[in-house]
Design a protein around this motif. Structure first.
Motif, short mmCIF file in Angstrom:
data_model
loop_
_atom_site.label_atom_id
_atom_site.label_comp_id
_atom_site.label_asym_id
_atom_site.label_seq_id
_atom_site.Cartn_x
_atom_site.Cartn_y
_atom_site.Cartn_z
N ASP A 91 0.82 -1.22 0.00
CA ASP A 91 0.00 0.00 0.00
C ASP A 91 0.85 1.27 0.00
O ASP A 91 0.34 2.37 0.16
N LYS A 93 3.81 3.97 -1.82
CA LYS A 93 4.00 4.60 -3.13
C LYS A 93 5.38 5.24 -3.15
O LYS A 93 5.78 5.91 -2.20
N ARG A 115 3.76 -2.24 -7.47
CA ARG A 115 3.69 -1.22 -6.42
C ARG A 115 3.54 0.15 -7.08
O ARG A 115 4.14 0.43 -8.13
N ASP A 116 2.77 1.01 -6.45
CA ASP A 116 2.49 2.33 -7.00
C ASP A 116 3.75 3.19 -6.97
O ASP A 116 4.53 3.15 -6.00
N PHE A 117 3.95 3.98 -8.02
CA PHE A 117 5.11 4.88 -8.04
C PHE A 117 4.86 6.01 -9.02
O PHE A 117 4.00 5.94 -9.90
N ASP A 140 1.95 15.43 -3.57
CA ASP A 140 1.43 14.06 -3.56
C ASP A 140 1.66 13.42 -2.19
O ASP A 140 2.66 12.74 -1.97
N ILE A 143 2.79 9.58 -1.47
CA ILE A 143 4.14 9.05 -1.59
C ILE A 143 4.72 8.75 -0.21
O ILE A 143 4.72 9.60 0.68
#
Length: 395
Positions: A91, A93, A115-117, A140, A143
Motif C-alpha cells: 500500500d 507509493k 507497487r504504485d510509483f 502528492d 508518496i
C-alpha cells in the motif's frame, strides 16, 4: 596485481584492464582466494559471512550500530529488487528519481512488483535536485518512499543524495538509496545522510567479483519488512532473520565469491577504506579526463557532476571514427572500454574503478591517441549539436 612503488602493475595473465563500472579488474589475491572450495554450512564459511557483514557496517562510520547488513545472492539488480520489494509495502507509493538507465530500471522493477510509483525523469545530463523532490512530495501526500541512485553509471553523474535526503525527511517520507557503483568509494555515512536502506554489490568499489549484492538497512526497518516481500528468494527480512539465527544463507551462496570478497575488503581497509579508495579513483578520473580532453574528446557532464566512478565521453564527429573499431583497437592495446548508454547522442564510457591507478589511466589516454591515429581520425571533437544540447539542458 602487485604494487611497485606507487604504481599498480598489470597481472601477468595476459588479460586486459576492464574500464567498466563492474565487473572490474581485480587483484591476484582476490582471484587466488577463489581457488579453495568451501562448505556453505561449515562454521568456517559462516565466520566469513559474519566478518563480511560486520566489515561492511563499519564502512558506514558513526551511526552504523542502528543498521544491519544482509547479503543477497545474485547481481546488483537482484539486491535492488529485494530492497524495493521488502521495504516498500503493497500500500506504499514511491517517487523514483531517474537520470539514466538505473533509475529507469528501478521504475521498471516497481512495475513488475505491482507497487504504485511516480517517476521524475531528468534525462541524461542532469541530477534530480532537492527543490524538485520537495515539490513533488508536497503535491502528492500518498508518496511514502523516495528511491535515489547514488551514482548513475549510464552517464557518470554523482547525484546529490544529501539534499535529496534532507527534503525527503523534512516531508516525513523515507529514502532508499541504490549505491551500487558508489559505495566503498563515496561516503554514505548515516550521520551525514539519513536513509532507511541502501544496496551495493560485491563487484564494484570494494573490488570483488560478481555473484552477490548486499542490503544495509536500519534494524527497525528490517523488523517492519516482515511479510512485505513479493518473493521467496528476495525476501530481505527472511534472509536477515535466518542469518542472525543460524549464521547461514537461506539458499546456496556463491561461496568462492564470498571468500574473495573478504579478501577484497581487507585490501580496501589497507588502502584507507572509503577515503583512500575514493582518492585513488578521483585521481584516475582527473588524469583520464584531462588527457582525453587534450586529445579533443569532451565529457557529457560538466565538471561539477563528474563522479570518480565512470566518465562518459561524446563520440567524435569525424566521419572516420567508428566506435566498434575504436573499441577493438583499445582492446588490442589492453583496455576494454564501455559502450554508451545514452538515448540522445553517441557516446562511450571509461571506468575509473578497479585495480588501476593514475599511471594506468595515462596509458589509457596514450592508447586512445594511438587508436585515433590508426583510424585516421583528425579530431576527437564531438558534434556541435551534442555540445549545444548539453549547454541548453544545463542552463
Amino acid at each position: 596485481m602487485e604494487h611497485v612503488g606507487n604504481k599498480i602493475e598489470a597481472p601477468k595473465l595476459g588479460e586486459p584492464y576492464l574500464l567498466t563500472p563492474g565487473p572490474l579488474t581485480t587483484s591476484i589475491a582476490v582471484k587466488e582466494a577463489m581457488l579453495k572450495d568451501w562448505g556453505s554450512w561449515d562454521k568456517d564459511f559462516r565466520a566469513v559471512t559474519q566478518e563480511i557483514r560486520q566489515r561492511l557496517l563499519t564502512l558506514l562510520g558513526q551511526g552504523h550500530e542502528d543498521f544491519d547488513c544482509v547479503p543477497m545472492q545474485g547481481s546488483g539488480s537482484f539486491a535492488v529488487e529485494a530492497m524495493l520489494g521488502s521495504f516498500i509495502p503493497e500500500d506504499g507509493k514511491a517517487l523514483v528519481l531517474a537520470n539514466g538507465a538505473y533509475g529507469q530500471r528501478s521504475a521498471k522493477t516497481m512495475e513488475y512488483l505491482g507497487r504504485d510509483f511516480v517517476l521524475l525523469d531528468k534525462g541524461d545530463y542532469l541530477p534530480p535536485r532537492g527543490d524538485e523532490v520537495a515539490k513533488i512530495l508536497a503535491d502528492d501526500p500518498a508518496i511514502t518512499h523516495v528511491v535515489a541512485i547514488h551514482c548513475e553509471t549510464s552517464s557518470g553523474i554523482l547525484n546529490p543524495v544529501e539534499e535529496i535526503s534532507e527534503v525527503t525527511y523534512a516531508a516525513g517520507r523515507k529514502l532508499l538509496v541504490d549505491s551500487m557503483s558508489a559505495f566503498g568509494a563515496v561516503e554514505l555515512q548515516p550521520s551525514e545522510v539519513h536513509y532507511e536502506a541502501m544496496v551495493s554489490s560485491a563487484n564494484k568499489c570494494i573490488e570483488g567479483v560478481p555473484g552477490f549484492g548486499f542490503i544495509i538497512a536500519r534494524k527497525d526497518e528490517l523488523e517492519a519488512a516482515q511479510g512485505n516481500s513479493h518473493s521467496l528468494s528476495l525476501d530481505v527480512h527472511a534472509q536477515w532473520a535466518h542469518m542472525n539465527k543460524t549464521g547461514q544463507w537461506r539458499f546456496t551462496p556463491p561461496t568462492h565469491v564470498v571468500v574473495a570478497f573478504l579478501e577484497a575488503l581487507k585490501a580496501h581497509e589497507a588502502e584507507g577504506n572509503v577515503a583512500g579508495r575514493g582518492a585513488r579513483y578521483t585521481r584516475n578520473r582527473d588524469v583520464v579526463v584531462a588527457g582525453m580532453r587534450e586529445l579533443g574528446f569532451e565529457t557529457l557532464l560538466q565538471n561539477r557532476w563528474l563522479s570518480p566512478i565512470i566518465v562518459t565521453f561524446f563520440c567524435p564527429a569525424d566521419e572516420n571514427f567508428v566506435f566498434d573499431q575504436f573499441y577493438q583497437l583499445m582492446k588490442d592495446k589492453g583496455f576494454i572500454i564501455y559502450p554508451g548508454k545514452l538515448t540522445v547522442v553517441d557516446s562511450f564510457r571509461v571506468g575509473c574503478i578497479g585495480q588501476m591507478d593514475e599511471h594506468i589511466m595515462q596509458q589509457v589516454v596514450t592508447a586512445a591517441k594511438e587508436s585515433l591515429a590508426e583510424m585516421g581520425v583528425a579530431s576527437a571533437a564531438p558534434p556541435s549539436a551534442a555540445l549545444e544540447e548539453r549547454a541548453k539542458l544545463a542552463a
